[in-house]
Write a protein that holds these residues in place. Structure first.
Motif, PDB file in Angstrom:
ATOM      1  N   ARG A  53       0.843  -1.201   0.000  1.00 49.64           N
ATOM      2  CA  ARG A  53       0.000   0.000   0.000  1.00 49.64           C
ATOM      3  C   ARG A  53       0.873   1.244   0.000  1.00 49.64           C
ATOM      4  O   ARG A  53       1.882   1.302   0.705  1.00 49.64           O
ATOM      5  CB  ARG A  53      -0.919   0.016   1.223  1.00 49.64           C
ATOM      6  CG  ARG A  53      -1.857   1.222   1.241  1.00 49.64           C
ATOM      7  CD  ARG A  53      -2.849   1.137   2.373  1.00 49.64           C
ATOM      8  NE  ARG A  53      -3.758   2.281   2.362  1.00 49.64           N
ATOM      9  CZ  ARG A  53      -4.812   2.379   3.150  1.00 49.64           C
ATOM     10  NH1 ARG A  53      -5.110   1.413   4.008  1.00 49.64           N
ATOM     11  NH2 ARG A  53      -5.584   3.444   3.086  1.00 49.64           N
ATOM     12  N   PHE A  90      -4.766  -7.311  -8.327  1.00 43.66           N
ATOM     13  CA  PHE A  90      -5.792  -6.297  -8.114  1.00 43.66           C
ATOM     14  C   PHE A  90      -5.153  -4.964  -7.758  1.00 43.66           C
ATOM     15  O   PHE A  90      -4.006  -4.899  -7.309  1.00 43.66           O
ATOM     16  CB  PHE A  90      -6.797  -6.716  -7.022  1.00 43.66           C
ATOM     17  CG  PHE A  90      -6.189  -6.805  -5.645  1.00 43.66           C
ATOM     18  CD1 PHE A  90      -6.002  -5.681  -4.864  1.00 43.66           C
ATOM     19  CD2 PHE A  90      -5.803  -8.037  -5.132  1.00 43.66           C
ATOM     20  CE1 PHE A  90      -5.425  -5.770  -3.603  1.00 43.66           C
ATOM     21  CE2 PHE A  90      -5.229  -8.138  -3.870  1.00 43.66           C
ATOM     22  CZ  PHE A  90      -5.043  -7.006  -3.108  1.00 43.66           C
ATOM     23  N   TRP A 103      -6.572  -1.892  -5.345  1.00 43.94           N
ATOM     24  CA  TRP A 103      -7.635  -1.512  -4.411  1.00 43.94           C
ATOM     25  C   TRP A 103      -7.465  -0.035  -4.075  1.00 43.94           C
ATOM     26  O   TRP A 103      -6.504   0.355  -3.426  1.00 43.94           O
ATOM     27  CB  TRP A 103      -7.539  -2.380  -3.173  1.00 43.94           C
ATOM     28  CG  TRP A 103      -8.544  -2.172  -2.092  1.00 43.94           C
ATOM     29  CD1 TRP A 103      -9.700  -1.451  -2.134  1.00 43.94           C
ATOM     30  CD2 TRP A 103      -8.483  -2.727  -0.772  1.00 43.94           C
ATOM     31  NE1 TRP A 103     -10.360  -1.525  -0.934  1.00 43.94           N
ATOM     32  CE2 TRP A 103      -9.633  -2.303  -0.074  1.00 43.94           C
ATOM     33  CE3 TRP A 103      -7.562  -3.531  -0.119  1.00 43.94           C
ATOM     34  CZ2 TRP A 103      -9.870  -2.657   1.247  1.00 43.94           C
ATOM     35  CZ3 TRP A 103      -7.814  -3.897   1.196  1.00 43.94           C
ATOM     36  CH2 TRP A 103      -8.961  -3.463   1.873  1.00 43.94           C
ATOM     37  N   TYR A 104      -8.386   0.781  -4.548  1.00 43.67           N
ATOM     38  CA  TYR A 104      -8.368   2.221  -4.337  1.00 43.67           C
ATOM     39  C   TYR A 104      -9.154   2.528  -3.066  1.00 43.67           C
ATOM     40  O   TYR A 104     -10.328   2.200  -2.963  1.00 43.67           O
ATOM     41  CB  TYR A 104      -8.994   2.935  -5.533  1.00 43.67           C
ATOM     42  CG  TYR A 104      -8.203   2.752  -6.802  1.00 43.67           C
ATOM     43  CD1 TYR A 104      -7.351   3.754  -7.255  1.00 43.67           C
ATOM     44  CD2 TYR A 104      -8.292   1.577  -7.543  1.00 43.67           C
ATOM     45  CE1 TYR A 104      -6.611   3.583  -8.429  1.00 43.67           C
ATOM     46  CE2 TYR A 104      -7.557   1.397  -8.710  1.00 43.67           C
ATOM     47  CZ  TYR A 104      -6.726   2.407  -9.136  1.00 43.67           C
ATOM     48  OH  TYR A 104      -5.993   2.243 -10.284  1.00 43.67           O
ATOM     49  N   HIS A 105      -8.490   3.178  -2.105  1.00 39.98           N
ATOM     50  CA  HIS A 105      -9.126   3.412  -0.809  1.00 39.98           C
ATOM     51  C   HIS A 105     -10.001   4.656  -0.795  1.00 39.98           C
ATOM     52  O   HIS A 105     -10.799   4.837   0.126  1.00 39.98           O
ATOM     53  CB  HIS A 105      -8.067   3.465   0.283  1.00 39.98           C
ATOM     54  CG  HIS A 105      -7.353   2.155   0.398  1.00 39.98           C
ATOM     55  ND1 HIS A 105      -7.879   1.076   1.065  1.00 39.98           N
ATOM     56  CD2 HIS A 105      -6.178   1.720  -0.134  1.00 39.98           C
ATOM     57  CE1 HIS A 105      -7.050   0.045   0.972  1.00 39.98           C
ATOM     58  NE2 HIS A 105      -6.018   0.414   0.245  1.00 39.98           N
ATOM     59  N   THR A 149      -3.660   0.039  -2.815  1.00 42.30           N
ATOM     60  CA  THR A 149      -3.074  -1.235  -2.414  1.00 42.30           C
ATOM     61  C   THR A 149      -3.079  -2.137  -3.637  1.00 42.30           C
ATOM     62  O   THR A 149      -4.116  -2.292  -4.281  1.00 42.30           O
ATOM     63  CB  THR A 149      -3.891  -1.879  -1.274  1.00 42.30           C
ATOM     64  OG1 THR A 149      -3.871  -1.014  -0.135  1.00 42.30           O
ATOM     65  CG2 THR A 149      -3.341  -3.244  -0.894  1.00 42.30           C
ATOM     66  N   MET A 159      -9.073  -8.341   3.117  1.00 41.44           N
ATOM     67  CA  MET A 159      -9.907  -7.426   2.340  1.00 41.44           C
ATOM     68  C   MET A 159     -11.346  -7.750   2.723  1.00 41.44           C
ATOM     69  O   MET A 159     -11.773  -8.899   2.576  1.00 41.44           O
ATOM     70  CB  MET A 159      -9.683  -7.627   0.836  1.00 41.44           C
ATOM     71  CG  MET A 159     -10.504  -6.686  -0.031  1.00 41.44           C
ATOM     72  SD  MET A 159     -10.299  -7.018  -1.805  1.00 41.44           S
ATOM     73  CE  MET A 159      -8.827  -6.083  -2.153  1.00 41.44           C
ATOM     74  N   ASP A 185     -14.524   2.798  -1.019  1.00 39.35           N
ATOM     75  CA  ASP A 185     -13.380   2.171  -1.681  1.00 39.35           C
ATOM     76  C   ASP A 185     -13.881   1.401  -2.895  1.00 39.35           C
ATOM     77  O   ASP A 185     -15.082   1.227  -3.069  1.00 39.35           O
ATOM     78  CB  ASP A 185     -12.618   1.250  -0.721  1.00 39.35           C
ATOM     79  CG  ASP A 185     -13.471   0.089  -0.211  1.00 39.35           C
ATOM     80  OD1 ASP A 185     -14.696   0.261  -0.030  1.00 39.35           O
ATOM     81  OD2 ASP A 185     -12.924  -0.999   0.004  1.00 39.35           O
ATOM     82  N   TRP A 195     -12.214  -1.504  -6.271  1.00 42.25           N
ATOM     83  CA  TRP A 195     -11.021  -2.126  -6.825  1.00 42.25           C
ATOM     84  C   TRP A 195     -11.243  -2.684  -8.208  1.00 42.25           C
ATOM     85  O   TRP A 195     -12.368  -2.862  -8.663  1.00 42.25           O
ATOM     86  CB  TRP A 195     -10.424  -3.177  -5.906  1.00 42.25           C
ATOM     87  CG  TRP A 195     -11.245  -4.390  -5.582  1.00 42.25           C
ATOM     88  CD1 TRP A 195     -11.328  -5.539  -6.311  1.00 42.25           C
ATOM     89  CD2 TRP A 195     -12.059  -4.603  -4.424  1.00 42.25           C
ATOM     90  NE1 TRP A 195     -12.132  -6.446  -5.680  1.00 42.25           N
ATOM     91  CE2 TRP A 195     -12.599  -5.896  -4.520  1.00 42.25           C
ATOM     92  CE3 TRP A 195     -12.381  -3.815  -3.323  1.00 42.25           C
ATOM     93  CZ2 TRP A 195     -13.443  -6.420  -3.556  1.00 42.25           C
ATOM     94  CZ3 TRP A 195     -13.225  -4.334  -2.365  1.00 42.25           C
ATOM     95  CH2 TRP A 195     -13.736  -5.622  -2.486  1.00 42.25           C
ATOM     96  N   GLU A 196     -10.109  -2.933  -8.855  1.00 40.33           N
ATOM     97  CA  GLU A 196     -10.068  -3.562 -10.169  1.00 40.33           C
ATOM     98  C   GLU A 196      -9.289  -4.852 -10.039  1.00 40.33           C
ATOM     99  O   GLU A 196      -8.218  -4.874  -9.426  1.00 40.33           O
ATOM    100  CB  GLU A 196      -9.362  -2.655 -11.186  1.00 40.33           C
ATOM    101  CG  GLU A 196     -10.081  -1.342 -11.395  1.00 40.33           C
ATOM    102  CD  GLU A 196      -9.308  -0.328 -12.208  1.00 40.33           C
ATOM    103  OE1 GLU A 196      -9.932   0.682 -12.602  1.00 40.33           O
ATOM    104  OE2 GLU A 196      -8.089  -0.513 -12.456  1.00 40.33           O
ATOM    105  N   GLU A 197      -9.819  -5.927 -10.577  1.00 38.38           N
ATOM    106  CA  GLU A 197      -9.120  -7.208 -10.644  1.00 38.38           C
ATOM    107  C   GLU A 197      -8.746  -7.437 -12.101  1.00 38.38           C
ATOM    108  O   GLU A 197      -9.611  -7.421 -12.974  1.00 38.38           O
ATOM    109  CB  GLU A 197     -10.017  -8.341 -10.145  1.00 38.38           C
ATOM    110  CG  GLU A 197     -10.391  -8.204  -8.693  1.00 38.38           C
ATOM    111  CD  GLU A 197     -11.395  -9.254  -8.237  1.00 38.38           C
ATOM    112  OE1 GLU A 197     -11.739 -10.163  -9.019  1.00 38.38           O
ATOM    113  OE2 GLU A 197     -11.851  -9.143  -7.088  1.00 38.38           O
TER     114      GLU A 197
END
Length: 155
Positions: free
Chosen positions: A17, A52, A54-56, A66, A87, A125, A127-129
């Motif tokens: 992160r 991934f 992960w946008y907080h 992250t 997560m 939050d 996220w993109e995988e």
């Protein structure tokens, strides 16, 4: 691009992160994924899902991000720059995008429109995988990205 509502399980992740300037996003991703992959190899963890991001919170000129992988066989804790944590799961809207990364903004707009039409709120939050691992000389139209927008507890 069909949007679906689902309940996601909590998962164990190994990730890095950082707050990253948008201009250095690709460099951060490359470094973070290499660090997590190396730690998994050293520690005997199994990568159990796609990479991934992960946008907080919503990005501006920088982003609190992250990047890593879902893992099996890892205890919670920190190994050098890699943190193993959970997560959180819960209700979410999910959309599968097939195509180049530069079209992701349009896919996120579609997901946000669906959220508004449903009258639910996001958790803050998202996220993109990166389901497919794009090759440098590959066709970007074949990239598959899973967009996940967790919903607030009240949704």
């Amino acid at each position: 691009m069909e949007c679906t509502r689902t309940d996601l399980p909590a998962v164990t992740i190994a990730a890095v992160r950082s707050t990253v300037p948008m201009s250095r996003l690709t460099e951060f991703y490359d470094t973070a994924y290499a660090q997590v992959t190396a730690a998994a190899g050293r520690e005997g963890w199994t990568l159990a899902g796609p990479a991934f991001g992960w946008y907080h919170r919503m990005p501006t000129d920088s982003v609190d991000l992250t990047a890593g992988f879902v893992v099996d066989g890892a205890a919670l804790g920190t190994w050098e720059d890699v943190e193993v944590s959970e997560m959180p799961g819960g209700a979410a809207l999910v959309l599968i995008h097939t195509g180049p990364y530069d079209a992701l903004a349009d896919a996120w707009e579609r997901l946000e429109k669906e959220r508004a039409e449903l009258g639910v709120e996001g958790r803050g939050d998202f996220w993109e995988e990166y389901v497919t691992d794009p090759a440098p000389d590959g066709d970007p139209d074949l990239n598959i990205t899973r967009l996940v927008l967790p919903l607030s507890v009240d949704a």
